[in-house]
Scaffold this motif. Structure first.
Motif, PDB file in Angstrom:
ATOM      1  N   ILE A  29      63.196  70.886  24.524  1.00  0.00           N
ATOM      2  CA  ILE A  29      62.788  69.597  23.958  1.00  0.00           C
ATOM      3  C   ILE A  29      62.295  68.682  25.073  1.00  0.00           C
ATOM      4  O   ILE A  29      61.289  67.983  24.918  1.00  0.00           O
ATOM      5  CB  ILE A  29      63.948  68.990  23.159  1.00  0.00           C
ATOM      6  CG1 ILE A  29      64.161  69.813  21.893  1.00  0.00           C
ATOM      7  CG2 ILE A  29      63.652  67.541  22.807  1.00  0.00           C
ATOM      8  CD1 ILE A  29      65.301  69.363  21.055  1.00  0.00           C
ATOM      9  N   ALA A  30      62.990  68.711  26.226  1.00  0.00           N
ATOM     10  CA  ALA A  30      62.587  67.826  27.325  1.00  0.00           C
ATOM     11  C   ALA A  30      61.164  68.134  27.777  1.00  0.00           C
ATOM     12  O   ALA A  30      60.383  67.217  28.056  1.00  0.00           O
ATOM     13  CB  ALA A  30      63.559  67.981  28.491  1.00  0.00           C
ATOM     14  N   ILE A  31      60.779  69.411  27.821  1.00  0.00           N
ATOM     15  CA  ILE A  31      59.418  69.718  28.271  1.00  0.00           C
ATOM     16  C   ILE A  31      58.409  69.555  27.149  1.00  0.00           C
ATOM     17  O   ILE A  31      57.215  69.588  27.384  1.00  0.00           O
ATOM     18  CB  ILE A  31      59.308  71.124  28.911  1.00  0.00           C
ATOM     19  CG1 ILE A  31      59.712  72.214  27.948  1.00  0.00           C
ATOM     20  CG2 ILE A  31      60.109  71.205  30.173  1.00  0.00           C
ATOM     21  CD1 ILE A  31      59.649  73.607  28.545  1.00  0.00           C
ATOM     22  N   SER A  32      58.880  69.371  25.903  1.00  0.00           N
ATOM     23  CA  SER A  32      57.937  69.227  24.780  1.00  0.00           C
ATOM     24  C   SER A  32      57.492  67.790  24.579  1.00  0.00           C
ATOM     25  O   SER A  32      56.403  67.560  24.060  1.00  0.00           O
ATOM     26  CB  SER A  32      58.590  69.685  23.478  1.00  0.00           C
ATOM     27  OG  SER A  32      59.034  70.993  23.577  1.00  0.00           O
ATOM     28  N   ILE A  33      58.360  66.824  24.918  1.00  0.00           N
ATOM     29  CA  ILE A  33      58.151  65.451  24.429  1.00  0.00           C
ATOM     30  C   ILE A  33      56.758  64.928  24.779  1.00  0.00           C
ATOM     31  O   ILE A  33      56.064  64.398  23.921  1.00  0.00           O
ATOM     32  CB  ILE A  33      59.278  64.535  24.950  1.00  0.00           C
ATOM     33  CG1 ILE A  33      60.566  64.865  24.198  1.00  0.00           C
ATOM     34  CG2 ILE A  33      58.913  63.079  24.770  1.00  0.00           C
ATOM     35  CD1 ILE A  33      61.770  64.110  24.655  1.00  0.00           C
ATOM     36  N   ASN A  34      56.318  65.120  26.029  1.00  0.00           N
ATOM     37  CA  ASN A  34      54.980  64.645  26.363  1.00  0.00           C
ATOM     38  C   ASN A  34      53.905  65.689  26.098  1.00  0.00           C
ATOM     39  O   ASN A  34      52.748  65.351  25.901  1.00  0.00           O
ATOM     40  CB  ASN A  34      54.928  64.221  27.826  1.00  0.00           C
ATOM     41  CG  ASN A  34      55.592  62.878  28.008  1.00  0.00           C
ATOM     42  OD1 ASN A  34      55.088  61.866  27.546  1.00  0.00           O
ATOM     43  ND2 ASN A  34      56.745  62.875  28.643  1.00  0.00           N
ATOM     44  N   TYR A  35      54.312  66.962  26.082  1.00  0.00           N
ATOM     45  CA  TYR A  35      53.358  68.041  25.833  1.00  0.00           C
ATOM     46  C   TYR A  35      52.686  67.874  24.481  1.00  0.00           C
ATOM     47  O   TYR A  35      51.466  68.009  24.347  1.00  0.00           O
ATOM     48  CB  TYR A  35      54.113  69.371  25.897  1.00  0.00           C
ATOM     49  CG  TYR A  35      53.285  70.611  25.660  1.00  0.00           C
ATOM     50  CD1 TYR A  35      52.687  71.266  26.724  1.00  0.00           C
ATOM     51  CD2 TYR A  35      53.121  71.140  24.383  1.00  0.00           C
ATOM     52  CE1 TYR A  35      51.944  72.403  26.522  1.00  0.00           C
ATOM     53  CE2 TYR A  35      52.385  72.280  24.171  1.00  0.00           C
ATOM     54  CZ  TYR A  35      51.796  72.909  25.244  1.00  0.00           C
ATOM     55  OH  TYR A  35      51.056  74.035  25.039  1.00  0.00           O
ATOM     56  N   LEU A  36      53.493  67.539  23.458  1.00  0.00           N
ATOM     57  CA  LEU A  36      52.949  67.462  22.099  1.00  0.00           C
ATOM     58  C   LEU A  36      51.910  66.358  21.988  1.00  0.00           C
ATOM     59  O   LEU A  36      50.831  66.563  21.417  1.00  0.00           O
ATOM     60  CB  LEU A  36      54.079  67.222  21.098  1.00  0.00           C
ATOM     61  CG  LEU A  36      55.122  68.318  20.963  1.00  0.00           C
ATOM     62  CD1 LEU A  36      56.111  67.981  19.884  1.00  0.00           C
ATOM     63  CD2 LEU A  36      54.462  69.648  20.650  1.00  0.00           C
ATOM     64  N   SER A  37      52.216  65.158  22.551  1.00  0.00           N
ATOM     65  CA  SER A  37      51.247  64.077  22.403  1.00  0.00           C
ATOM     66  C   SER A  37      50.014  64.350  23.251  1.00  0.00           C
ATOM     67  O   SER A  37      48.892  64.046  22.857  1.00  0.00           O
ATOM     68  CB  SER A  37      51.890  62.744  22.776  1.00  0.00           C
ATOM     69  OG  SER A  37      52.349  62.792  24.094  1.00  0.00           O
ATOM     70  N   TYR A  38      50.205  64.978  24.411  1.00  0.00           N
ATOM     71  CA  TYR A  38      49.075  65.280  25.287  1.00  0.00           C
ATOM     72  C   TYR A  38      48.093  66.226  24.612  1.00  0.00           C
ATOM     73  O   TYR A  38      46.877  66.130  24.800  1.00  0.00           O
ATOM     74  CB  TYR A  38      49.613  65.890  26.590  1.00  0.00           C
ATOM     75  CG  TYR A  38      48.566  66.238  27.612  1.00  0.00           C
ATOM     76  CD1 TYR A  38      47.920  65.235  28.328  1.00  0.00           C
ATOM     77  CD2 TYR A  38      48.231  67.554  27.879  1.00  0.00           C
ATOM     78  CE1 TYR A  38      46.967  65.536  29.274  1.00  0.00           C
ATOM     79  CE2 TYR A  38      47.283  67.875  28.826  1.00  0.00           C
ATOM     80  CZ  TYR A  38      46.649  66.866  29.518  1.00  0.00           C
ATOM     81  OH  TYR A  38      45.703  67.168  30.463  1.00  0.00           O
ATOM     82  N   HIS A  39      48.617  67.160  23.835  1.00  0.00           N
ATOM     83  CA  HIS A  39      47.748  68.135  23.178  1.00  0.00           C
ATOM     84  C   HIS A  39      47.448  67.785  21.728  1.00  0.00           C
ATOM     85  O   HIS A  39      46.982  68.648  20.971  1.00  0.00           O
ATOM     86  CB  HIS A  39      48.366  69.531  23.264  1.00  0.00           C
ATOM     87  CG  HIS A  39      48.386  70.079  24.660  1.00  0.00           C
ATOM     88  ND1 HIS A  39      47.306  70.677  25.243  1.00  0.00           N
ATOM     89  CD2 HIS A  39      49.348  70.073  25.598  1.00  0.00           C
ATOM     90  CE1 HIS A  39      47.601  71.029  26.483  1.00  0.00           C
ATOM     91  NE2 HIS A  39      48.835  70.671  26.719  1.00  0.00           N
ATOM     92  N   ASN A  40      47.743  66.550  21.320  1.00  0.00           N
ATOM     93  CA  ASN A  40      47.434  66.084  19.966  1.00  0.00           C
ATOM     94  C   ASN A  40      48.070  66.914  18.861  1.00  0.00           C
ATOM     95  O   ASN A  40      47.469  67.135  17.820  1.00  0.00           O
ATOM     96  CB  ASN A  40      45.915  66.072  19.724  1.00  0.00           C
ATOM     97  CG  ASN A  40      45.255  64.987  20.531  1.00  0.00           C
ATOM     98  OD1 ASN A  40      45.841  63.935  20.735  1.00  0.00           O
ATOM     99  ND2 ASN A  40      44.055  65.259  21.014  1.00  0.00           N
TER     100      ASN A  40
END
Lengths: 105, 497
Positions: free
Chosen positions: B97-108
């Motif tokens: 989850i920690a590595i996802s939080i910004n990944y998801l918004s960065y990749h729309n």
């Protein structure tokens, strides 16, 4: 009535149905047909579970309850599978698994 | 007369960790619905809080060392093995989850459902680690599989992600068919779904005479089918063909989560089935697993050698690691259980860290992660290069990293058990594996940059990489606390006690 149909016959029916499903899942190239084959495999298992329950230990509930669980899980899997088939069709314009093949190496 | 249904006495402490995580996930799904705006980071932080609460609950209800609690007609067991495994799984989920939080918004692809799905999958993994009944094993496998099918295809409308999801779903459902057909045959043969009772049934029916009773034969065939089903889940060669495709296509945090979480939980369930229920058949499953482990270690590592794509390389390397973990499972009677848990934690730290480094280098709309991107990383981002080098060394099993002790304990357990050939093959395949892990390090430290890749950093990634590096090195230098933790993680072999 139980004595009229031996357990072996029911098991043979179930294994036949499992093989039909297996063949369908392996030979069809259409994603929805493959899902149908897999559903047949799971239903063969249900026949097995219910037959074993009825013939060997009708006083317990384990096998019968398990068949219910399998039905629920199969429904959930089919729901996700069909949703994914629709998503695939939108991006790829096909659900043929031979055409949907870009990841290799 | 219809069967009478007796409601058994219930000890809620046994399922408290699962109850917490499932309740939290369900509420989170609702909370997310009413959350204003498009930003879904808060959902991610709430999911992390849920994992922390679950960890506290797990610690609060853990049984005294050497004892276990069973409840729900012995369907679920809470032993120290289950507790340690639950904590490792929660750590893996927290990293994901920690590595996802910004990944998801960065990749729309930011959608609130992502985090509850990870929680549900983690709950399914915990269930797999604690179940002593084949119904629950099946439910746990399906719970984590169905959520992972969705997570794999989460990168809509990227077409590789959809393809990976479909491939995973079709093969996973196919494997589930085998798994459950096997369970049905075991039920028919032994007349029960309870792992302890199946073990007792086999002991009595095999002890009667020299003839092989038909009930035990059914259990043997069923056990073989169950093993095939599990081999798909843990991607042992020759049932591994989906692994590289699925890892490459799925969102990178999901691939990281799958590569360690699914494997750990499925191995734990397989361990329980093999040593609680099918121990009388050890003469049959031991050679089969030995062959599968050898093939897996050799094939996984040799295939990883040829991969220019980092994500596929890590996928094949995870296939190879499944082979080493299998050795731990095979020797479960002696020190295999401990070596399995130690290996799982060491592998989880290094692999989650390596995937996190991959995410820092991943650019919007790009689908290839070449080893070339790592060339010359040392000159531009020395700390990132050092972190990646640590993970590669740990995966290769070079001291002083946690991965070295993981491999050491697995091989030591196998040696003690008399599996000399397996130890030899394990060391041989580790030598092959070292080659491609070191190749990445060479590219980072020796080569000139091939193309300019600017890493993105954020809090979640930095913390994950930091914890993973520190954990890998600390457990490599001072493995004693972790060893004593896993040594107390005894698997419950009987009811109560």
């Amino acid at each position: 009535m139980i004595s009229a149909v031996p357990l072996e016959w029911v098991l043979i029916l179930a294994s036949g149905l499992f093989c039909v499903g297996l063949f369908g899942a392996l030979s069809r190239r259409h994603a929805v047909s493959m899902l149908m084959g897999i559903e047949l495999m799971l239903n063969a298992v249900n026949i097995n579970l219910v037959a074993f329950w009825r013939y060997t230990q009708p006083d317990e509930v384990g096998g019968m309850i398990f068949a219910l669980f399998v039905i629920v899980v199969a429904a959930a899997e089919a729901a996700v599978g069909l949703a994914m088939a629709i998503a695939i069709y939108r991006t790829w314009q096909t659900v043929n698994v031979d055409s949907v093949d870009s990841l290799r190496g | 007369m219809p069967p009478e249904i007796v409601i058994p006495a219930i000890d809620v402490r046994v399922i408290a960790p699962m109850l917490t995580i499932f309740a939290w996930a369900t509420v989170l799904l609702m909370v997310d619905l009413f959350m204003p705006g498009k930003d879904r980071k808060l959902t991610g932080y709430l999911a992390l809080a849920g994992l922390a609460v679950t960890a506290l609950v797990t610690l609060a209800v853990q049984p005294a060392p050497g004892t276990s609690r069973t409840s729900f007609s012995n369907m679920v067991v809470l032993d120290s093995f289950g507790t340690t495994l639950t904590l490792i799984l929660l750590l893996i989920a927290a990293f994901s989850i920690a590595i996802s939080i910004n990944y998801l918004s960065y990749h729309n692809i930011e959608m609130g459902e992502y985090y509850p799905l990870i929680l549900f999958a983690t709950g399914g993994m915990i269930l797999l680690g604690q179940s002593t009944n084949l119904i629950l094993v099946f439910l746990g496998v399906e719970l984590l599989s169905i959520t992972l099918y969705v997570l794999t295809a989460f990168f809509y409308p990227r077409y590789t992600s959809e393809e990976a999801g479909l491939k995973y779903l079709l093969l996973g459902a196919f494997a589930a068919g085998f798994l459950i057909y096997g369970i049905a045959l075991i039920y028919g043969g032994a007349g029960t779904l309870d792992l302890f009772e199946i073990g007792a049934f086999l002991n009595t029916s095999l002890a009667v005479g020299s003839a092989f009773p038909p009930g035990a034969l059914l259990v043997l065939i069923g056990g073989a089918l169950v093993l095939i089903g599990f081999c798909f889940k843990i991607s042992l060669v020759p049932f591994h063909m989906w692994t590289p495709d699925v890892y490459e296509g799925s969102p990178t945090p999901v691939a990281a989560f799958m590569s360690v979480g699914t494997k750990g939980a499925a191995f734990a369930a397989l361990l329980r089935i093999l040593i609680v229920a099918l121990l009388p058949f050890k003469i049959y499953w031991l050679p089969v697993l030995g062959v599968l482990a050898t093939l897996t270690m050799l094939f996984g590592n040799i295939a990883a050698l040829m991969q220019p794509n980092m994500k596929r390389m890590l996928a094949y390397s995870s296939v190879g690691h499944a082979g080493y973990i299998t050795i731990g499972i095979m020797t479960a009677g002696t020190h295999g259980t401990e070596s399995f848990l130690f290996y799982l934690l060491a592998y989880a730290l290094a692999n989650m860290g390596a995937f996190a480094v991959l995410i820092t280098l991943e650019r919007r709309g790009e689908m290839a992660w070449s080893v070339d991107d790592f060339a010359g990383l040392w000159k531009r981002y020395p700390l990132l290069a050092i972190a990646m080098a640590t993970f590669m060394l740990s995966l290769a099993g070079v001291p002083p990293t946690a991965g070295f002790f993981g491999k050491f304990f697995v091989f030591a357990a196998a040696w003690e058990d008399g599996q000399i050939f397996l130890v030899f093959m394990g060391v041989l395949s580790s030598a092959i594996a070292a080659f491609f892990y070191l190749r990445v390090i060479m590219r980072m430290f020796m080569d000139e940059p091939v193309r300019e890749v600017i890493p993105i950093f954020n809090r979640g990634l930095t913390i994950t990489i930091g914890i993973a590096v520190v954990g890998t090195i600390v457990f490599g230098l001072l493995p004693t606390p972790l060893v004593s933790l896993v040594q107390n993680s005894v698997i419950a072999l009987g009811v109560g006690g």
